[in-house]
Scaffold this active site. Sequence first.
Site, mmCIF file in Angstrom:
data_model
loop_
_atom_site.group_PDB
_atom_site.id
_atom_site.type_symbol
_atom_site.label_atom_id
_atom_site.label_comp_id
_atom_site.label_asym_id
_atom_site.label_seq_id
_atom_site.Cartn_x
_atom_site.Cartn_y
_atom_site.Cartn_z
ATOM 1 N N SER A 33 -9.939 -0.452 7.088
ATOM 2 C CA SER A 33 -9.347 -0.214 5.757
ATOM 3 C C SER A 33 -8.724 -1.426 5.090
ATOM 4 O O SER A 33 -8.437 -1.378 3.896
ATOM 5 C CB SER A 33 -8.295 0.897 5.848
ATOM 6 O OG SER A 33 -8.937 2.148 5.867
ATOM 7 N N SER A 92 -9.781 2.002 3.025
ATOM 8 C CA SER A 92 -8.895 2.737 2.155
ATOM 9 C C SER A 92 -7.912 1.860 1.369
ATOM 10 O O SER A 92 -7.361 2.326 0.365
ATOM 11 C CB SER A 92 -8.089 3.749 2.977
ATOM 12 O OG SER A 92 -7.213 3.083 3.862
ATOM 13 N N LYS A 124 0.844 -1.202 0.000
ATOM 14 C CA LYS A 124 0.000 0.000 0.000
ATOM 15 C C LYS A 124 0.876 1.248 0.000
ATOM 16 O O LYS A 124 1.931 1.267 0.651
ATOM 17 C CB LYS A 124 -0.912 -0.019 1.223
ATOM 18 C CG LYS A 124 -1.978 1.066 1.243
ATOM 19 C CD LYS A 124 -2.897 0.908 2.460
ATOM 20 C CE LYS A 124 -3.969 1.985 2.515
ATOM 21 N NZ LYS A 124 -4.849 1.838 3.697
#
Lengths: 472, 477
Positions: free
Chosen positions: B172, B148, B73
């Site tokens: 997330s 997210s 990420k």
Amino acid sequence: MRYQPVMGLEIHCEMLTNSKVFCSCQNEFGGGENTRVCPRCSGMPGTLPLLNKGAVKLAAKAGFATNCTVNNYSAFDRKNYFYPDLPKAYQITQFESPICTDGYIDVVGGKRIRINRIHIEEDAGKLVHDDYEGVSMADYNRCGVPLIEIVTEPDFRSVEEVQDFVTQIAQRMKYAGVCDARMEQGSLRVDVNISLMPIGSDKFGTRTEIKNLNSVKSIGRAIEYEIKRQADILDDGGEVVQETRRYNDSQDNTKSLRSKVEAHDYRYFPEPDIPPVVFTDEEIEEIRKEMPELPQERFLRYTEGYKIPQEDAKLIIAQKEFSDFYDEAVKITPEYKLIANLMLGEISHQLNDREMDITAVTFTPANMAKIAEMAAGGVVSKGSAKDIIIIMFDKGGEPEAIAKDNGFIMDNDTSGLDEIIDKVLIEQADAVEKYKNGNDKLFGFIMGQAIKAAGKGANPALIKEALASKLK
Amino acid sequence: MTLTELRKKLDSHEIGAVELAQDYLKKIKERDAVINSYITVCEEEAIEMAKKAQGVIDRGEAKPLTGIPVSVKDNICTDGIRTTCASRMLEDFVPVYDATAVAKLKAENYVMLGKTNMDEFAMGGSSQTSYFGGPTNPYNTDCVTGGSSGGAAASVAAGLCAAALGSDTGGSVRQPSAFCGVTGLKPTYGTVSRWGLIAFASSLDQIGVVANSAEDTAYVLNTIYGYDENDATTSQKSMGDYTSMVGEDISKLKIGVPKEFFEGTDDEVREAVLKAADYYKHLGCEIVECSLPSLKYAVAAYYLISSAEAASNLSRFDGIKYGYRSNVGEDYNELIKNTRREGFGNEVKHRIMLGNYALCSGYYDAYYNNARRIRTQIRNEYSAIFEKCDVILTPTAPTTAYKIGEQENDPVKMYTADICTVTVNIAGLPAISTTCGYDKNGMPIGMSLTGKAFDEKTIVAVCDKFEKDFDRKECAL
């Protein structure tokens, strides 16, 4: 003066740890810009603080040095504000739960000044303004230097109390190994909160805060200026504005930095990246046991143990290195008073004349001890002892060799002394006559002639004795 | 293919590490123009890493993740590779160090394919707040991935990596895993070092894993977890093998079903999760009805705490030291104002304002302190439930993936969608999300299993059992 000044202090001390408080960068003064900076102390994204346990310990020691309670539980908070010298845009400090609370120090007049708290925090960097280029540059070397802030209650009522307190804090922090207390370098900085109230009142007036005072002298001057400034306002029927002011040393005045309305809302909240500091009673006791001797304890050792007069003891203790030098010397030769006198006399005199510090001298406490030993044992006179000190300052060398080379070793052989004195008495018949007729002062003169005749190395004590018996 | 199987194929030279990396890079080229799961694809670096990995494999020194292609990420720092947080603010930011989780993967010679898309600074549940444009759901590219860690989940679902590192502050990792039909594990707070994870809300953030199965997430966790001197909040516990309970008998376990979590959910979601409860009941597990009464305050408490911490954490982005700097600004105050105005997107600004408001001296008690009290209350309520249960079963989200653009103008609806996941972060517990069904449009439905602190092994085993008996549908790409 119709007003009673009321003052409280916030004192920041830079702690003497090897590394910074939340990273492993070296903690030192000076050096090239941004040479002691890492991702952590420059606030790079994704970095986290790593608490320096040594800094926590030193803060606890600062507490012990000021009669505080060292708490079993303390925790860190964030103080949020934007400034280019603060790379994370928050300062890690202790707000809700400081490490030390409820201390005190007694100052002049036996008055007790209460200490509210001592907390740990990190220093910010510095901005360097280049007016010529019209730019400001940030130097992060100081970012993350470990600080303690000592916060007092508003217990001060006079400049003398404040100055004595600051002097004592500086000494105690130095002795406890917490801070080198070099105010001129900014390693100990003082903020004074000050307000006036009518004499006889117990309701505090509106206060102002004077920030970053860096000598005991300028603290006194700043307070006196501010008292007068506030008194003038009140006399004119005005109101003092709550604000932060800066004292300008060269102009001897204070100027407003920001008022209460402009004051920051620091939006404190618990620092999530650092778990609370938890000490058991045993751990706190362990730290207490490591406390070095504090100035007040040393004072008692000198005055009660060594029978040094109080004023002299204070003078020796005032500078830790000076006092340490004394301690080393008396450890070798326990001539407490003699060494105290020599150090406060000729050594201090020479240091002053040469604008030197005891840490810069080339001779050792052992040399000092040797001089004292020779003077006490009648090997050299006390006058020669001073001469030896001067020579050591000038050229260095071992005290014994200096004494020999310069003929300071006293001749304690009395044979032949009689003839010398008799000769002097004849030569100075006039003076002898006058002395016998009651002019006592002339003894010194005759004595001087006798010493001169006896030559270098003569023992004045023996000459005095012989002369006295002959003039009886 | 599970990571264990992939490991075997690499070790037996059935597949070469370089060849494997090339396969994934090729698929990224083919599919990611639409999916947009990567912000940065590290083609050259990946091949280099794969070559190195092959060398290690050839010497017979392979570790569990040697040669395994993984995505990271884009809020997790990678030395020398830009790490943007999907923000204009860090568009060109290149870290000078690796996050600990990344360093641990590197130490095993993994292969990093690239940095995945996300909501800007991990703030959001759709990944649509990305400065680089949001990713699309591999099951239906008109739909969001969730967020997210939407890029992480989509990269796994679309077969663009074998596993992905994500981060989970309020759901997330789990929620996008649910939306994209894959498995997402959020470990107990303090399990994986946060060193190098660009902070959103420090007391809630935790690096997690998205993969094709519960066992795979645990397999990756084995490598990245552990005490780290650089993160004082990491646990010193030694956990051993997180997959160790996989395959063990779980029929004696008690599974709690807290009723509040099913109150505002879509019917299809509720039914699918309750059907999963039935599955466990048939295995012999005891289904325990339980309650988390403070759930109704959880979203408010979460947004106050996370926004307050975020406001502080994001203050460092002032244009002075790194990242975006505005061209406009005569003095420092102007410069920082314009830098932040231009550098941050709207959602980030919302949260900064909310957070600063909650911390203001006049409101601190009413907002931040009350949120702290609710946090304590929620922890206590979880403890009470865990006195009676071993794991807790809930939906991962009240809905399935919705259409892109659908919730953009309704922040309240957007925030309340986090209700099923935030309490786990508030209490610092581990949770895993897996697919338990599909809605009428074929979009995956996620269920979550929450465990006691540091008891990832049990939820992994319970999740694994379900997955082995569940017919997961591949996305139609």
